[in-house]
Design an enzyme around this catalytic site. Structure first.
Site, PDB file in Angstrom:
ATOM      1  N   ASP A 112      47.604  26.969  37.620  1.00 15.15           N
ATOM      2  CA  ASP A 112      46.906  27.934  36.780  1.00 15.15           C
ATOM      3  C   ASP A 112      47.906  28.557  35.834  1.00 15.15           C
ATOM      4  OD1 ASP A 112      47.622  30.830  38.086  1.00 15.15           O
ATOM      5  OD2 ASP A 112      47.299  29.356  39.672  1.00 15.15           O
ATOM      6  N   ASP A 160      38.477  36.074  38.451  1.00 14.20           N
ATOM      7  CA  ASP A 160      39.716  36.505  39.103  1.00 14.20           C
ATOM      8  C   ASP A 160      39.572  37.994  39.414  1.00 14.20           C
ATOM      9  OD1 ASP A 160      42.260  37.277  39.822  1.00 14.20           O
ATOM     10  OD2 ASP A 160      43.245  36.492  38.027  1.00 14.20           O
ATOM     11  N   GLU A 179      41.041  40.902  41.839  1.00 13.58           N
ATOM     12  CA  GLU A 179      42.186  41.181  42.703  1.00 13.58           C
ATOM     13  C   GLU A 179      42.740  42.561  42.386  1.00 13.58           C
ATOM     14  OE1 GLU A 179      45.980  39.317  41.399  1.00 13.58           O
ATOM     15  OE2 GLU A 179      44.678  37.935  40.263  1.00 13.58           O
TER      16      GLU A 179
END
Length: 281
Positions: free
Chosen positions: A80, A169, A171
């Protein structure tokens, strides 16, 4: 003789009004891209610079655990990338055995990766299956707004056999409180707003990237996404460890941030034909 206090009162009111205006302006400033300070003097990075796994080493990077079901499958190497990598040497990665890639497209509703075209098209041109990801900032705009911004700026999907579904994503907040100031219930609602909107726009269920300890802290270890959204779990160790509730296996495991050529390396939980299957829906 009577004492006239109207001027004094009016002056005090003016000072209070000015102070309130200043506080409101400062509050607005802290929500804008580039804001980088906290009440305790902590320096935060510039908005837009967040990347996948940024908080893992600090919070969850070195904890092992029991290997869950499914990790005996063949693992297919992937990477990534984000704007931090700049122009990526895709032929080098391809020749090293990397077969798929995810590229950061957007963050919040205020940032687009300036290297997106080189990274997204470059990985495709060397033969990789690739997709894009969105770094969520749930304290800035709604899940729906961010899903739409993502789809409109590189996060879409097409049935060409080479495009993976988009990734949420979600987090640690690099710009402040780890759960973005949201209760666990509010965080779950925000995630659901994002993934529902993404599916309505693309026809695909978004992959959810997270780490188990963050998921426990910020969603209460909510188990309701495991039957719909593939899991991409972050854990920098020799074993993947405990998974978030609701998922019996991972689809992708980000296992290091210090791999060759590009730091973030990942295992897809299956052979290359399984990567192709995810791309094809």
């Amino acid at each position: 003789m009577p004492v006239h206090r109207s001027g004094t009162v009016q002056s005090a009111r003016s000072r209070l009004t000015a102070a309130g205006t200043l506080l409101a302006a400062l509050s607005l400033l802290l929500t804008l891209p580039g804001a980088a300070s906290a009440d305790d003097g902590t320096d935060f990075p510039e908005r837009g610079t967040a990347r996948m796994g940024q908080g893992v080493l600090a919070h969850d990077g070195q904890q092992g655990g029991v290997t869950p079901a499914g990790t005996t499958a063949v693992q297919t190497e992937g990477v990534d990338v984000s704007g931090h990598q700049g122009n990526v040497a895709w032929p080098t990665l391809w020749n090293s055995g990397v077969k798929w890639a995810y590229v950061k497209a957007t963050e919040g509703t205020y940032y687009k990766n300036e290297y997106f075209a080189q990274q997204y098209n470059g990985s495709y041109n060397v033969g990789m299956i690739r997709g894009s990801y969105h770094f969520a900032t749930p304290n800035t705009t709604s899940g729906a707004a961010q899903a739409n911004y993502f789809v409109d700026n590189g996060g879409g999907w097409s049935r060409d056999g080479k495009t993976l579904p988009g990734v949420l994503d979600i987090e640690w907040n690099p710009y402040g409180a780890q759960c973005y100031g949201k209760t666990q219930a509010a965080m779950v609602a925000w995630i659901r707003d994002f993934v529902n909107t993404y599916k309505a726009r693309t026809g695909r269920d978004a992959v959810i990237y997270t780490a188990t300890s963050w998921w426990k802290d910020c969603t209460g270890n909510n188990a309701s996404f495991g039957t719909t959204n593939p899991l991409w779990v972050a854990r920098y160790n020799s074993t993947v460890g405990e998974l978030p509730a609701g998922w019996g296996f991972y689809t992708i495991w980000q296992y290091t941030s210090s791999g060759p050529t590009v730091g973030d390396h990942n295992h897809f939980n299956g052979a290359l034909d399984r990567v192709q299957a995810l791309a094809n829906g």
